[in-house]
Design a protein around this motif. Structure first.
Motif, PDB file in Angstrom:
ATOM      1  N   GLN A  35      10.913 -11.790   0.244  1.00  0.00           N
ATOM      2  CA  GLN A  35      10.102 -10.650   0.624  1.00  0.00           C
ATOM      3  C   GLN A  35       9.521  -9.973  -0.619  1.00  0.00           C
ATOM      4  OE1 GLN A  35      12.197  -7.781   2.962  1.00  0.00           O
ATOM      5  NE2 GLN A  35      10.489  -6.367   3.030  1.00  0.00           N
ATOM      6  N   GLU A  36       8.242  -9.649  -0.541  1.00  0.00           N
ATOM      7  CA  GLU A  36       7.572  -8.966  -1.636  1.00  0.00           C
ATOM      8  C   GLU A  36       8.100  -7.530  -1.729  1.00  0.00           C
ATOM      9  OE1 GLU A  36       3.094  -9.262  -3.172  1.00  0.00           O
ATOM     10  OE2 GLU A  36       3.275  -8.392  -1.186  1.00  0.00           O
ATOM     11  N   CYS A  37       8.217  -7.005  -2.934  1.00  0.00           N
ATOM     12  CA  CYS A  37       8.758  -5.658  -3.100  1.00  0.00           C
ATOM     13  C   CYS A  37       7.731  -4.604  -2.689  1.00  0.00           C
ATOM     14  CB  CYS A  37       9.253  -5.456  -4.529  1.00  0.00           C
ATOM     15  SG  CYS A  37       8.006  -4.983  -5.732  1.00  0.00           S
ATOM     16  N   ASP A  38       8.225  -3.412  -2.384  1.00  0.00           N
ATOM     17  CA  ASP A  38       7.360  -2.314  -1.949  1.00  0.00           C
ATOM     18  C   ASP A  38       6.299  -1.974  -2.987  1.00  0.00           C
ATOM     19  OD1 ASP A  38       8.805  -2.134   0.403  1.00  0.00           O
ATOM     20  OD2 ASP A  38      10.033  -0.448  -0.279  1.00  0.00           O
ATOM     21  N   PHE A  39       6.660  -1.984  -4.262  1.00  0.00           N
ATOM     22  CA  PHE A  39       5.684  -1.617  -5.288  1.00  0.00           C
ATOM     23  C   PHE A  39       4.628  -2.706  -5.464  1.00  0.00           C
ATOM     24  CE2 PHE A  39       8.442   1.638  -7.812  1.00  0.00           C
ATOM     25  CZ  PHE A  39       8.469   2.467  -6.702  1.00  0.00           C
ATOM     26  N   CYS A  40       4.989  -3.966  -5.236  1.00  0.00           N
ATOM     27  CA  CYS A  40       3.989  -5.038  -5.284  1.00  0.00           C
ATOM     28  C   CYS A  40       2.952  -4.849  -4.190  1.00  0.00           C
ATOM     29  CB  CYS A  40       4.648  -6.407  -5.150  1.00  0.00           C
ATOM     30  SG  CYS A  40       5.505  -6.966  -6.638  1.00  0.00           S
ATOM     31  N   THR A  41       3.396  -4.457  -2.989  1.00  0.00           N
ATOM     32  CA  THR A  41       2.441  -4.269  -1.899  1.00  0.00           C
ATOM     33  C   THR A  41       1.537  -3.069  -2.162  1.00  0.00           C
ATOM     34  OG1 THR A  41       4.048  -3.057  -0.550  1.00  0.00           O
ATOM     35  CG2 THR A  41       3.871  -5.420  -0.177  1.00  0.00           C
ATOM     36  N   ILE A  42       2.069  -2.023  -2.771  1.00  0.00           N
ATOM     37  CA  ILE A  42       1.229  -0.882  -3.152  1.00  0.00           C
ATOM     38  C   ILE A  42       0.237  -1.319  -4.224  1.00  0.00           C
ATOM     39  CG2 ILE A  42       1.216   1.366  -4.310  1.00  0.00           C
ATOM     40  CD1 ILE A  42       3.940   1.902  -2.881  1.00  0.00           C
ATOM     41  N   GLY A  43       0.728  -2.012  -5.252  1.00  0.00           N
ATOM     42  CA  GLY A  43      -0.135  -2.467  -6.346  1.00  0.00           C
ATOM     43  C   GLY A  43      -1.247  -3.394  -5.889  1.00  0.00           C
ATOM     44  N   ALA A  44      -0.990  -4.153  -4.826  1.00  0.00           N
ATOM     45  CA  ALA A  44      -1.991  -5.075  -4.283  1.00  0.00           C
ATOM     46  C   ALA A  44      -2.902  -4.403  -3.264  1.00  0.00           C
ATOM     47  CB  ALA A  44      -1.289  -6.270  -3.644  1.00  0.00           C
ATOM     48  N   GLY A  45      -2.660  -3.123  -2.979  1.00  0.00           N
ATOM     49  CA  GLY A  45      -3.493  -2.407  -2.023  1.00  0.00           C
ATOM     50  C   GLY A  45      -3.185  -2.710  -0.575  1.00  0.00           C
ATOM     51  N   ARG A  46      -2.002  -3.290  -0.303  1.00  0.00           N
ATOM     52  CA  ARG A  46      -1.631  -3.644   1.064  1.00  0.00           C
ATOM     53  C   ARG A  46      -0.658  -2.654   1.701  1.00  0.00           C
ATOM     54  NH1 ARG A  46      -0.992  -8.537  -1.570  1.00  0.00           N
ATOM     55  NH2 ARG A  46       1.246  -8.499  -1.176  1.00  0.00           N
ATOM     56  N   ALA A  47      -0.319  -1.587   0.989  1.00  0.00           N
ATOM     57  CA  ALA A  47       0.547  -0.542   1.529  1.00  0.00           C
ATOM     58  C   ALA A  47      -0.034   0.805   1.111  1.00  0.00           C
ATOM     59  CB  ALA A  47       1.977  -0.692   1.013  1.00  0.00           C
ATOM     60  N   PRO A  48       0.114   1.815   1.956  1.00  0.00           N
ATOM     61  CA  PRO A  48      -0.467   3.116   1.623  1.00  0.00           C
ATOM     62  C   PRO A  48       0.302   3.816   0.505  1.00  0.00           C
ATOM     63  CG  PRO A  48       0.788   3.263   3.656  1.00  0.00           C
ATOM     64  CD  PRO A  48       0.779   1.808   3.263  1.00  0.00           C
ATOM     65  N   ALA A  49      -0.429   4.533  -0.293  1.00  0.00           N
ATOM     66  CA  ALA A  49       0.153   5.364  -1.352  1.00  0.00           C
ATOM     67  C   ALA A  49      -0.914   6.350  -1.785  1.00  0.00           C
ATOM     68  CB  ALA A  49       0.602   4.516  -2.536  1.00  0.00           C
ATOM     69  N   THR A  50      -0.472   7.483  -2.321  1.00  0.00           N
ATOM     70  CA  THR A  50      -1.407   8.438  -2.900  1.00  0.00           C
ATOM     71  C   THR A  50      -1.609   8.036  -4.352  1.00  0.00           C
ATOM     72  OG1 THR A  50      -0.639  10.160  -1.400  1.00  0.00           O
ATOM     73  CG2 THR A  50      -1.889  10.872  -3.344  1.00  0.00           C
ATOM     74  N   ILE A  51      -2.660   7.271  -4.576  1.00  0.00           N
ATOM     75  CA  ILE A  51      -2.949   6.729  -5.901  1.00  0.00           C
ATOM     76  C   ILE A  51      -3.733   7.773  -6.696  1.00  0.00           C
ATOM     77  CG2 ILE A  51      -4.161   4.902  -7.163  1.00  0.00           C
ATOM     78  CD1 ILE A  51      -3.679   3.183  -4.545  1.00  0.00           C
ATOM     79  N   VAL A  52      -3.262   8.041  -7.911  1.00  0.00           N
ATOM     80  CA  VAL A  52      -3.945   9.031  -8.753  1.00  0.00           C
ATOM     81  C   VAL A  52      -4.710   8.391  -9.898  1.00  0.00           C
ATOM     82  CG1 VAL A  52      -2.377  10.902  -8.116  1.00  0.00           C
ATOM     83  CG2 VAL A  52      -1.869   9.513 -10.138  1.00  0.00           C
ATOM     84  N   TRP A  53      -4.407   7.116 -10.199  1.00  0.00           N
ATOM     85  CA  TRP A  53      -5.082   6.436 -11.315  1.00  0.00           C
ATOM     86  C   TRP A  53      -4.778   4.951 -11.210  1.00  0.00           C
ATOM     87  CZ3 TRP A  53      -3.461   3.232 -15.189  1.00  0.00           C
ATOM     88  CH2 TRP A  53      -4.340   3.034 -16.258  1.00  0.00           C
ATOM     89  N   GLU A  54      -5.731   4.118 -11.643  1.00  0.00           N
ATOM     90  CA  GLU A  54      -5.441   2.696 -11.793  1.00  0.00           C
ATOM     91  C   GLU A  54      -6.468   2.049 -12.704  1.00  0.00           C
ATOM     92  OE1 GLU A  54      -5.938  -0.197  -8.464  1.00  0.00           O
ATOM     93  OE2 GLU A  54      -6.716   1.540  -7.363  1.00  0.00           O
ATOM     94  N   ASP A  55      -6.050   0.952 -13.281  1.00  0.00           N
ATOM     95  CA  ASP A  55      -6.944   0.076 -14.021  1.00  0.00           C
ATOM     96  C   ASP A  55      -6.674  -1.342 -13.533  1.00  0.00           C
ATOM     97  OD1 ASP A  55      -4.643  -0.808 -15.404  1.00  0.00           O
ATOM     98  OD2 ASP A  55      -5.221   0.095 -17.308  1.00  0.00           O
ATOM     99  N   GLU A  56      -7.158  -2.323 -14.238  1.00  0.00           N
ATOM    100  CA  GLU A  56      -7.010  -3.707 -13.786  1.00  0.00           C
ATOM    101  C   GLU A  56      -5.545  -4.128 -13.622  1.00  0.00           C
ATOM    102  OE1 GLU A  56      -7.916  -8.089 -15.592  1.00  0.00           O
ATOM    103  OE2 GLU A  56      -9.496  -6.582 -15.808  1.00  0.00           O
TER     104      GLU A  56
END
Length: 139
Positions: free
Chosen positions: A2-23
């Protein structure tokens, strides 16, 4: 596996309040923040803890931490900020995807002290431990 929760957030497949990102990195608010503005910074690629991260990714992650920390400081004007990474169960790591907590701090906030009272080391023990650590870099 199973993929970890943070991997799914990082891949844009789980909701999160994102405040910043780069590549390669992303910053978002945790589900249970310690204080207002508490932010997690992660690499989008999975690494279990800080010691698994290759140097180029680690450099990128630390630049992201500094960038987001400056943004939090400018937006919230805290009195200080804790930058925390926990690696391993004994260090209270609960999500096994490397992440850095940025915790804005205000004098008298509910977060409280993060260090226990200091206990002095015997000088002989300090010297022995220092030598053991230094030997690791001379291999």
């Amino acid at each position: 596996m199973q993929e970890c929760d943070f991997c799914t957030i990082g891949a844009g497949r789980a909701p999160a309040t994102i405040v910043w990102e780069d590549e390669g990195n992303m910053a978002f608010f945790p589900l249970r923040p310690a204080v207002v503005g508490h932010t997690l910074v992660i690499p989008k690629t999975h690494y279990g803890d800080l010691f698994e991260v290759p140097d180029p990714t680690l450099s990128s992650l630390m630049r992201a931490v500094a960038t987001v920390g400056r943004g939090l400081r400018a937006a919230l004007h805290p009195d200080g900020m804790n930058v925390i990474n926990s690696s391993g169960k004994a260090a209270s790591q609960s999500v096994y995807h490397v992440h850095v907590h940025l915790v804005p701090r205000w004098t008298g906030d509910r977060f409280g002290d993060i260090w226990p009272p200091s206990e002095p080391w015997a000088e002989k023990a300090k010297a022995e431990i220092a030598e053991r650590v230094r030997r690791q870099f001379n291999r």
